[in-house]
Each structure stands twice: as structure tokens, then as C-alpha cells.
Design a protein around this motif. Structure first.
Motif, PDB file in Angstrom:
ATOM      1  N   ASP A 284      -9.332   4.185 -10.211  1.00 12.30           N
ATOM      2  CA  ASP A 284      -8.905   3.414 -11.386  1.00 12.30           C
ATOM      3  C   ASP A 284      -7.389   3.486 -11.529  1.00 12.30           C
ATOM      4  N   ILE A 285      -6.735   2.352 -11.311  1.00 20.04           N
ATOM      5  CA  ILE A 285      -5.278   2.268 -11.438  1.00 20.04           C
ATOM      6  C   ILE A 285      -4.951   1.431 -12.671  1.00 20.04           C
ATOM      7  N   SER A 286      -4.119   1.990 -13.497  1.00 23.17           N
ATOM      8  CA  SER A 286      -3.784   1.293 -14.743  1.00 23.17           C
ATOM      9  C   SER A 286      -2.956   0.044 -14.454  1.00 23.17           C
ATOM     10  N   GLU A 287      -2.984  -0.862 -15.386  1.00 23.11           N
ATOM     11  CA  GLU A 287      -2.215  -2.104 -15.236  1.00 23.11           C
ATOM     12  C   GLU A 287      -0.723  -1.802 -15.150  1.00 23.11           C
ATOM     13  N   GLU A 288      -0.294  -0.784 -15.896  1.00 29.11           N
ATOM     14  CA  GLU A 288       1.111  -0.407 -15.873  1.00 29.11           C
ATOM     15  C   GLU A 288       1.539   0.048 -14.483  1.00 29.11           C
ATOM     16  N   MET A 289       0.677   0.864 -13.807  1.00 29.04           N
ATOM     17  CA  MET A 289       1.000   1.350 -12.473  1.00 29.04           C
ATOM     18  C   MET A 289       0.971   0.207 -11.464  1.00 29.04           C
ATOM     19  N   MET A 290       0.064  -0.740 -11.662  1.00 33.32           N
ATOM     20  CA  MET A 290       0.011  -1.912 -10.781  1.00 33.32           C
ATOM     21  C   MET A 290       1.306  -2.701 -10.869  1.00 33.32           C
ATOM     22  N   ASP A 291       1.784  -2.893 -12.085  1.00 37.55           N
ATOM     23  CA  ASP A 291       3.028  -3.652 -12.285  1.00 37.55           C
ATOM     24  C   ASP A 291       4.213  -2.925 -11.663  1.00 37.55           C
ATOM     25  N   LYS A 292       4.232  -1.600 -11.836  1.00 41.98           N
ATOM     26  CA  LYS A 292       5.333  -0.822 -11.301  1.00 41.98           C
ATOM     27  C   LYS A 292       5.337  -0.850  -9.774  1.00 41.98           C
ATOM     28  N   SER A 293       4.137  -0.775  -9.162  1.00 45.02           N
ATOM     29  CA  SER A 293       4.068  -0.810  -7.698  1.00 45.02           C
ATOM     30  C   SER A 293       4.523  -2.162  -7.176  1.00 45.02           C
ATOM     31  N   GLY A 294       4.198  -3.240  -7.922  1.00 48.42           N
ATOM     32  CA  GLY A 294       4.635  -4.573  -7.526  1.00 48.42           C
ATOM     33  C   GLY A 294       6.144  -4.711  -7.599  1.00 48.42           C
ATOM     34  N   GLU A 295       6.720  -4.126  -8.633  1.00 47.06           N
ATOM     35  CA  GLU A 295       8.178  -4.176  -8.801  1.00 47.06           C
ATOM     36  C   GLU A 295       8.866  -3.412  -7.669  1.00 47.06           C
ATOM     37  N   LEU A 296       8.360  -2.217  -7.354  1.00 45.60           N
ATOM     38  CA  LEU A 296       8.939  -1.415  -6.284  1.00 45.60           C
ATOM     39  C   LEU A 296       8.770  -2.104  -4.926  1.00 45.60           C
ATOM     40  N   ARG A 297       7.643  -2.762  -4.732  1.00 44.43           N
ATOM     41  CA  ARG A 297       7.407  -3.477  -3.477  1.00 44.43           C
ATOM     42  C   ARG A 297       8.458  -4.576  -3.303  1.00 44.43           C
ATOM     43  N   GLY A 298       8.768  -5.280  -4.422  1.00 45.85           N
ATOM     44  CA  GLY A 298       9.790  -6.333  -4.354  1.00 45.85           C
ATOM     45  C   GLY A 298      11.145  -5.772  -3.946  1.00 45.85           C
ATOM     46  N   GLN A 299      11.501  -4.632  -4.513  1.00 45.97           N
ATOM     47  CA  GLN A 299      12.783  -4.004  -4.186  1.00 45.97           C
ATOM     48  C   GLN A 299      12.802  -3.558  -2.728  1.00 45.97           C
ATOM     49  N   ALA A 300      11.643  -3.037  -2.256  1.00 45.11           N
ATOM     50  CA  ALA A 300      11.556  -2.586  -0.869  1.00 45.11           C
ATOM     51  C   ALA A 300      11.695  -3.763   0.091  1.00 45.11           C
ATOM     52  N   MET A 301      11.141  -4.907  -0.272  1.00 48.91           N
ATOM     53  CA  MET A 301      11.226  -6.092   0.579  1.00 48.91           C
ATOM     54  C   MET A 301      12.674  -6.572   0.679  1.00 48.91           C
ATOM     55  N   SER A 302      13.406  -6.457  -0.433  1.00 49.31           N
ATOM     56  CA  SER A 302      14.822  -6.849  -0.420  1.00 49.31           C
ATOM     57  C   SER A 302      15.614  -5.942   0.506  1.00 49.31           C
ATOM     58  N   ALA A 303      15.352  -4.627   0.431  1.00 49.49           N
ATOM     59  CA  ALA A 303      16.053  -3.679   1.300  1.00 49.49           C
ATOM     60  C   ALA A 303      15.703  -3.938   2.766  1.00 49.49           C
ATOM     61  N   LEU A 304      14.451  -4.314   3.013  1.00 45.23           N
ATOM     62  CA  LEU A 304      14.012  -4.607   4.372  1.00 45.23           C
ATOM     63  C   LEU A 304      14.730  -5.843   4.907  1.00 45.23           C
ATOM     64  N   SER A 305      14.900  -6.845   4.033  1.00 41.34           N
ATOM     65  CA  SER A 305      15.603  -8.070   4.431  1.00 41.34           C
ATOM     66  C   SER A 305      17.062  -7.786   4.762  1.00 41.34           C
ATOM     67  N   ASP A 306      17.627  -6.810   4.064  1.00 44.45           N
ATOM     68  CA  ASP A 306      19.025  -6.431   4.309  1.00 44.45           C
ATOM     69  C   ASP A 306      19.178  -5.515   5.511  1.00 44.45           C
ATOM     70  N   GLY A 307      18.052  -5.110   6.110  1.00 41.79           N
ATOM     71  CA  GLY A 307      18.090  -4.252   7.280  1.00 41.79           C
ATOM     72  C   GLY A 307      18.243  -2.781   6.966  1.00 41.79           C
ATOM     73  N   ASP A 308      18.098  -2.424   5.685  1.00 43.73           N
ATOM     74  CA  ASP A 308      18.208  -1.011   5.292  1.00 43.73           C
ATOM     75  C   ASP A 308      16.814  -0.382   5.352  1.00 43.73           C
ATOM     76  N   LEU A 309      16.456   0.075   6.519  1.00 43.81           N
ATOM     77  CA  LEU A 309      15.100   0.584   6.736  1.00 43.81           C
ATOM     78  C   LEU A 309      14.823   1.867   5.956  1.00 43.81           C
ATOM     79  N   GLU A 310      15.785   2.747   5.889  1.00 38.51           N
ATOM     80  CA  GLU A 310      15.585   4.007   5.175  1.00 38.51           C
ATOM     81  C   GLU A 310      15.344   3.758   3.686  1.00 38.51           C
TER      82      GLU A 310
END
Length: 364
Positions: A108-134
Motif C-alpha cells: 500500500d503506497i500512499s497517494e502522497e508517496m506516488m506523487d513524490k516518486s513521480g516528481e523525482l522521476r521527472g528530475q531524474a529524467m532531466s539529469a539523464l537527458s543532460d548526461g549526468d548519470l550520477e
């Protein structure tokens, strides 16, 4: 024809197979003549006691035959199947890294945690696009902490781990992703890539094929082509190894059967030789067998044995025959078989049958 007669004949043939020399018994002269008229080859007549049969220099001893005529599987070292030459240009050797966090699954994952994971995923995708793998790895890890069962997030982190040359950690993410969603094309694709980097070519090709059936892309097709030769070589090698293992098991089983057969035949011969008196048959009389009166000899001779299927079958058992000969040599040895119901039963029956009321020597 009376079924009982057929049964007796069958049992008699079985006895002849184990003790072929009894065909020379005087009471079986009629049967011996019949076989000769048919052109049958009879076994040699046993030598009288105290005389050794002439040895033929051409005939090797049984032990020598076994040693020279058996290419034992365990003694013959089979050639190892040579490993094929692989293209190792894309296979990597991992260094030592800090273990990537992979929290336990949460149902059971709360809606708040789902939203936060989605937000972090977006930030990670941006870093990936910039080539910052770490940085992308760091952000995807935070997203995984919020939703540890998200197949898309886990597959993306696996892609970053592969690019950072950390395929072992990528495998764990892909396995978790496929547990959550067995049809995740991205998880299958990156698990295949991780296996490819680790040199698991055949496994990688299987993952690639499954991923392509769900949702193919240009990168996946390139990897399939690049890995195909190595995967084929690895598959053929594994098939050859398994075939060799199977053949070795079959040969070992044949060898065990051959040895068991030899041992059984040897035991039968020894029992027959030990149970043969001057005429080739055990001596049931002369007081040598407990329960048989002195001078009784062999009442009814062979006919009495052939008339009792139970005794006939029992005397084909080397254990029973050896016990019989042991007791015949020394009647007091019967005490050794008091705890052996099979042997005791036959000995008692023989004493009763051939010794009449003297069966009391058995304590019955």
C-alpha cells in the motif's frame, strides 16, 4: 496343458539356467538325451570332488576378463568440450561499488508517496537527458524509495546502472520490475543488456527476444544483432555440454547394470558350485542336513524338488542356497539364520520334506 505343469517346467528351466550342470543328473538322462537329439550344446559335466578341471591356457580368468574388457566410464576421461571463441569487446569487468538501495516492496503506497516518486522521476529524467548519470542515479534511487514496486522507475534506474557499467545491480532492479510487471518491455530489454555486459549471451538473447515481442525499438534490434553470434555459440556449447552429461549418465547406468549382472551371475555360479555334490546336486541326506535321517540320501531325488515350486524358486536365491550349504556342512550353523525368516522358512520346509518327522532339529 495343466497350468501347474507349465509352472513347474518354467521353474525347472530357471533352475537349469542357474545350475546348468544338473542336466547330468542320472534322473534327468531322458531329458539330456532329448536335448542332444535336438542338437543342443550341453554344459560340461562337473569333475568329481578332489579333481580340478583342466585349465585351458587360452581361457583367461574371469577377473582378467573384467579388467581387460571393460573400458569403465569413470576410468576413461572424456575430452572436455572446447569453449567457443566469443567476441568479448562489449563484456565488462565490474569494479567495486557501493550497493544501490533497493527497499522491500510495499503493498500500500500512499497517494502522497506516488506523487513524490513521480516528481523525482521527472528530475531524474532531466539529469539523464543532460548526461549526468550520477545525479540521475541518485534521483532515481530516491524515487525508488518512494515507490519500490514501480516497474518503469526500476527499469530506468537499471538503464542508468548499465551505462555506469554496473550490470549486476541493474539485474536486481530488472528482476524487481518484472516481479511487479512481467510484461515490462523496458525491464526485459535492460536485463538483457546487463546479461550481455556480463557475458551471459544466451540469457541476454532470450530477454531481448521477449522484449522485442512486446515492444521493439532500434536500440534493441542493434543489441540483438550484436549479441546474436555469441548467443548462438553459447547455446550450441551448452547443448553439447548437456548432451555429454546425458550420454555420460547413460554410460554410467549401463556400467552399473553390467556390473550388477556380473555380480549376480558370479553369485549364482558360486552358489551352484557350492551346492553341487559329486553328482552336481546338493546332498540332502547322510545326516549332513538337520532333520534328515542318516542314510536317507535324497528321498524322491530331484523329482521331489521339482514337485514343489516354492522350494524350486527359493533354491534359485543365492542367499538361500549359501545358507543351505552352510547348514549342510555344519548343522549347528542353523542358529545363524534364526533371525532370517526367508532362509529359516526354506530350511524348515526342506527338513520336513526330506527328513520327515525329524524337522524337530529346527526347534519347531
Amino acid at each position: 496343458m495343466d497350468p501347474t505343469h507349465i509352472l513347474l517346467l518354467e521353474q525347472f528351466v530357471g533352475l537349469l539356467k542357474q545350475k546348468p550342470e544338473i542336466i547330468h543328473e542320472p534322473n534327468l538322462r531322458f531329458f539330456k538325451d532329448y536335448l542332444i537329439n535336438l542338437g543342443a550344446t550341453l554344459p560340461p559335466k562337473p569333475e568329481p570332488p578332489g579333481q580340478e578341471a583342466p585349465k585351458s591356457p587360452e581361457a583367461p580368468k574371469e577377473e582378467e576378463t573384467v579388467k581387460t574388457g571393460e573400458p569403465l566410464v569413470e576410468e576413461v576421461e572424456e575430452d572436455e568440450i572446447p569453449k567457443p571463441e566469443f567476441d568479448m569487446s562489449y563484456v565488462i569487468e565490474e569494479g567495486e561499488y557501493e550497493e544501490v538501495e533497493l527497499p522491500d516492496e510495499v503493498e500500500d503506497i500512499s497517494e502522497e508517496m506516488m506523487d513524490k516518486s513521480g516528481e523525482l522521476r521527472g528530475q531524474a529524467m532531466s539529469a539523464l537527458s543532460d548526461g549526468d548519470l550520477e545525479e540521475a542515479l541518485k534521483l532515481f534511487t530516491e524515487a525508488v524509495k518512494c515507490n519500490s514496486s514501480s516497474a518503469p522507475i526500476l527499469a530506468k534506474r537499471a538503464s542508468v546502472l548499465c551505462k555506469l557499467k554496473r550490470p549486476s545491480a541493474a539485474l536486481k532492479d530488472c528482476d524487481r520490475a518484472l516481479t511487479a510487471n512481467p510484461d515490462s518491455a523496458q525491464a526485459l530489454m535492460w536485463r538483457g543488456r546487463a546479461n550481455m555486459l556480463l557475458g551471459n549471451f544466451e540469457i541476454a538473447q532470450n530477454d531481448f527476444s521477449q522484449s522485442a515481442r512486446i515492444d521493439s525499438n532500434e536500440t534493441l534490434e542493434d543489441w540483438i544483432r550484436e549479441n546474436k553470434s555469441n548467443a548462438t555459440k553459447m547455446r550450441d556449447y551448452n547443448v553439447a555440454v548437456e548432451r555429454q552429461k546425458t550420454e555420460r549418465k547413460i554410460e554410467e547406468r549401463k556400467e552399473r547394470i553390467r556390473k550388477a549382472k556380473e555380480e549376480n551371475e558370479k553369485a549364482a555360479r558360486e552358489a551352484a558350485e557350492g551346492g553341487a555334490a559329486a553328482g552336481g546336486m546338493p546332498d540332502f541326506g547322510a545326516g549332513g542336513f538337520p532333520g534328515a535321517g542318516a542314510g536317507v540320501g535324497m528321498p524322491g531325488n530331484l523329482q521331489d524338488i521339482l514337485g514343489d515350486p516354492e522350494i524350486l524358486v527359493a533354491m534359485q536365491d543365492p542367499e538361500v542356497m549359501n545358507a543351505f550349504m552352510d547348514v549342510q556342512k555344519d548343522p549347528s550353523n542353523i542358529s545363524k539364520y534364526e533371525d532370517n525368516p526367508k532362509v529359516q522358512k526354506v530350511l524348515e520346509k526342506l527338513a520336513t520334506k526330506f527328513g520327515g518327522a525329524a524337522g524337530g532339529d529346527f526347534g519347531v
